[in-house]
Scaffold this active site. Structure first.
Site, PDB file in Angstrom:
ATOM      1  CB  CYS A 196     -44.378  -0.539   3.234  1.00 39.58           C
ATOM      2  SG  CYS A 196     -44.526  -1.063   4.536  1.00 39.58           S
TER       3      CYS A 196
ATOM      4  CG  HIS B 113     -41.351   1.188   9.069  1.00 36.48           C
ATOM      5  ND1 HIS B 113     -40.166   0.958   8.977  1.00 36.48           N
ATOM      6  CD2 HIS B 113     -41.805   0.121   8.265  1.00 36.48           C
ATOM      7  CE1 HIS B 113     -40.104  -0.819   8.346  1.00 36.48           C
ATOM      8  NE2 HIS B 113     -41.024  -0.901   7.472  1.00 36.48           N
TER       9      HIS B 113
ATOM     10  CE  LYS C 271     -44.775  -3.754   7.384  1.00 36.25           C
ATOM     11  NZ  LYS C 271     -43.878  -3.211   7.814  1.00 36.25           N
TER      12      LYS C 271
ATOM     13  CG  HIS D  47     -40.736   0.668  -0.023  1.00 37.68           C
ATOM     14  ND1 HIS D  47     -41.655  -0.310   1.265  1.00 37.68           N
ATOM     15  CD2 HIS D  47     -40.356   0.045  -0.945  1.00 37.68           C
ATOM     16  CE1 HIS D  47     -41.175  -1.355   1.708  1.00 37.68           C
ATOM     17  NE2 HIS D  47     -40.402  -1.576   0.245  1.00 37.68           N
TER      18      HIS D  47
ATOM     19  CG  ASP E 160     -44.343   3.359   6.694  1.00 41.91           C
ATOM     20  OD1 ASP E 160     -44.399   2.059   6.867  1.00 41.91           O
ATOM     21  OD2 ASP E 160     -43.236   3.419   6.607  1.00 41.91           O
ATOM     22  CG  ASP E 161     -44.530  -0.278   9.500  1.00 40.96           C
ATOM     23  OD1 ASP E 161     -45.081  -0.422   8.386  1.00 40.96           O
ATOM     24  OD2 ASP E 161     -43.555  -1.301  10.165  1.00 40.96           O
TER      25      ASP E 161
ATOM     26  CE  LYS F 154     -41.984   2.353   2.958  1.00 41.50           C
ATOM     27  NZ  LYS F 154     -41.545   1.853   4.181  1.00 41.50           N
TER      28      LYS F 154
ATOM     29  NE  ARG G 160     -45.472   2.776   1.597  1.00 46.80           N
ATOM     30  CZ  ARG G 160     -45.182   3.835   2.276  1.00 46.80           C
ATOM     31  NH1 ARG G 160     -44.978   5.456   2.109  1.00 46.80           N
ATOM     32  NH2 ARG G 160     -45.255   3.656   3.963  1.00 46.80           N
TER      33      ARG G 160
ATOM     34  CG  ASP H  61     -47.401   1.827   5.507  1.00 47.95           C
ATOM     35  OD1 ASP H  61     -48.110   1.941   6.743  1.00 47.95           O
ATOM     36  OD2 ASP H  61     -46.686   1.686   5.446  1.00 47.95           O
ATOM     37  CG  ASN H  62     -48.395  -1.278   6.940  1.00 54.49           C
ATOM     38  OD1 ASN H  62     -47.789  -0.980   6.300  1.00 54.49           O
ATOM     39  ND2 ASN H  62     -48.650  -0.951   8.204  1.00 54.49           N
TER      40      ASN H  62
END
Length: 589
Positions: free
Chosen positions: A81, A233, A413, A140, A43-44, A138, A85, A334-335
């Site tokens: 995010c 994140h 992001k 989301h 994540d991130d 996660k 997903r 994810d990004n």
């Protein structure tokens, strides 16, 4: 018949001919030989944040998977995010799955903020092919529950993992939260409090629960696991033992880090020797709080280190249960790294005046993404100068370090320049992928994951689903299986993006990209300019017309238009064209 099935059929027929037999294989692999599948998403994190993609951060377990498999050098996510997903889970572009923005209703179906019924998830598809399905981490892709819903026992679970094809789930419904007291923590379909709250750390809990599900798995069937870590994140939360490893590591600042990482990237062969750094956001020499800034990156690195340790635990569980060789592991992000600084730029005065309160009961639920107090009653602090790491802090890494994490690319992001959407992809499968330590330069996108897993899992992508009453949109991507063997992908259409009015299309080496709903189109030849520094839009007007037309046609059919849910963006200033984002982007949206 898929390309991989044709290749295996041909090989079987050749073997049969050599033995004087007529061989008529009916599937890619015998039913019991189909691989387990684990998709790991972090994540991130930026393109260069793990060791095998140029980082100084200690990620030996991911590096070993890369050494034993294939690294894609031009793989893409959606830049945010929720859309990522949704796209990963469904094989569709996010708008088609109802996730054109975030889990907040924005009007049209494409921006509903809730995974729709015109799509199927990887779990729903693989379950019909006989897979057990597990999800950890996660989620989301649906609005998180609020306190009123919990109090009235009316929590909507229609789009929780167990309602979308998964047999078991441990993780969070919301998109962020404390690593010591995560909001919306769920086991299967039940909201829960952290186990052993005094020594709970979310990354460790995810790794242990994933490992336990593998140990519990009955071997009569293969399994599919989606393991979605929240590292790295915000908030910057890490254990002291991991933070200590990076003490002093970033004292030379982000300028030096970017240079070091780019040199390592070139040494690894991930990018061409002539790739240049996107311009800096701000010089380290201009920073007044150097010690504090270094502490932010130390904690960020520790979060990634901890995640890699957890991935190592999962891999050891696979080995100990005899399942490692026939498990396909995919790792991606994810990004791009996150520039959001909604709390780090705020003054500390009001927070410092808050008094402690009574500790929470051990079984008290946490729903807040940003809790006001820790479980033991301490006020949570944020703002310039707050040193991150402990539970009573809530900080972000900041745009300067995010820029370094995205080395050598532009922006972050939210955006669809390379810094926002370029991700590592590691593919490791000892029994099915014979390339070891090799690089794969063909571009790929999240929409390709569904087609890939349908092929390796011998599943059928449905035309109708959800009690057979709903027409399902056709999968958008192409299988990556040929690339596992070093063969050409069968990609028939360009790759498209849109998020918050940021738009892009990639066709071959050409990429057309715009920043903001009112931003002008920029054109880059990524074979020569992966860092997007030399805009060719004026020199190649015909290519701009061609690609913008393709984007508009896609946007029309995918539900992207109109772009009205978004705040208008001004044209880039000369400084922004060089990579610096306007300060309003520090607001957490």
């Amino acid at each position: 018949m898929t390309a991989l099935r044709r290749r295996h059929r041909a090989a079987a027929l050749l073997l049969g001919a050599a033995l004087g037999l007529l061989v008529q294989p009916t599937s890619l692999l015998a039913q019991e030989q189909r691989p387990n599948i684990i998709v790991i998403m972090s994540d991130d994190m930026g393109y260069s944040d793990i060791g095998c993609y140029g980082s100084e951060i200690n990620t030996p377990n991911l590096d070993q998977l890369a050494d034993g498999g294939v690294r894609f050098t031009q793989f893409y996510n959606t830049g945010r995010c929720c859309p990522t997903r949704a796209s990963l889970l469904t094989g569709l572009y996010p708008h088609q799955a109802g996730m054109g923005w975030m889990t907040t209703f924005q009007g049209p179906d494409a921006y509903a903020g809730d995974l729709n019924r015109r799509c199927v998830t990887l779990a729903e598809v693989l379950k019909t092919a006989g897979y057990n399905t597990y999800m950890v981490g996660k989620w989301h892709v649906t609005p998180p529950p609020n306190q009123a819903q919990v109090d009235e026992d009316k929590v909507p679970r229609h789009n929780w993992p167990l309602s979308r094809g998964f047999d078991r789930f441990y993780g969070t419904i919301a998109g962020a939260g404390s690593f010591y007291d995560p909001g919306t923590l769920v086991r299967d379909n039940q909201l829960i409090a952290p186990e052993s709250p005094k020594d709970f750390y979310y990354t460790d809990a995810l790794s242990e629960n994933a490992s336990q599900m593998i140990r519990d798995h009955k071997r009569e069937k293969p399994f599919f696991m989606y393991l979605a870590y929240t590292a790295a994140h915000w908030p910057l939360h890490a254990k002291p033992v991991d933070i200590a490893k990076y003490d002093g590591k970033y004292d030379e600042g982000w300028d030096k880090l970017r240079e070091t990482r780019l040199a390592r990237i070139k040494e690894l062969g991930l990018l061409a020797d002539d790739v240049a750094l996107a311009p800096n956001v701000r010089d380290w020499s201009d920073e007044e709080r150097k010690e504090w800034q270094a502490s932010r990156m130390e904690v960020y690195a520790a979060m990634i280190d901890s995640m890699d340790q957890g991935i190592g635990r999962v891999v050891r569980t696979l080995r100990n249960t005899g399942q490692f060789d026939n498990t396909l592991i995919l790792y991606l992000q994810d990004n791009g790294a996150c520039q959001e600084e909604g709390r780090s730029n705020k003054a500390r005065k009001l927070r410092e005046k808050m008094e402690p309160i009574e500790p929470k009961a051990d079984d008290a639920l946490q729903l807040a993404i940003v809790p006001e107090y820790t479980r033991d009653g301490q006020p949570v602090q944020w703002g310039r100068g707050v040193v991150p790491g402990p539970a009573n802090t809530y900080m972000e890494v900041g745009r300067e370090w995010a820029n370094a994490s995205n080395t050598p690319f532009r922006l972050f992001k939210h955006y669809v320049h390379e810094g926002g959407i370029a991700t590592p992809l590691i593919a490791h499968w000892p029994r099915g992928i014979k390339r070891q330590g090799e690089l794969e330069p063909q571009p790929g996108h999240l929409v390709d994951i569904m087609a890939t897993l349908v092929e390796v899992g011998q599943a059928e992508y449905p035309k109708k689903f959800h009690e057979g009453d709903v027409d399902i949109l056709p999968v958008e991507g192409t299988s990556l299986v040929p690339a596992f063997a070093g063969e050409k992908l069968d990609r028939k259409t360009p790759i498209f993006w849109e998020h918050e009015g940021n738009r892009a299309v990639r066709d071959g080496d050409w990429k057309l990209v715009a920043r903001g709903a009112k931003g002008r189109w920029q054109l880059y030849n990524l074979a020569k300019d992966r860092s997007e520094l030399n805009d060719l839009a004026e020199e190649e007007p015909g290519k701009v017309t061609e690609l913008s037309g393709a984007w508009s046609a896609w946007a029309g059919r995918a539900g992207v238009l109109p772009l009205t849910p978004y705040w208008p963006e001004p044209e880039e200033s000369s400084a922004q064209k060089q990579g610096a984002a306007p300060r309003k982007d520090s607001i957490v949206r």
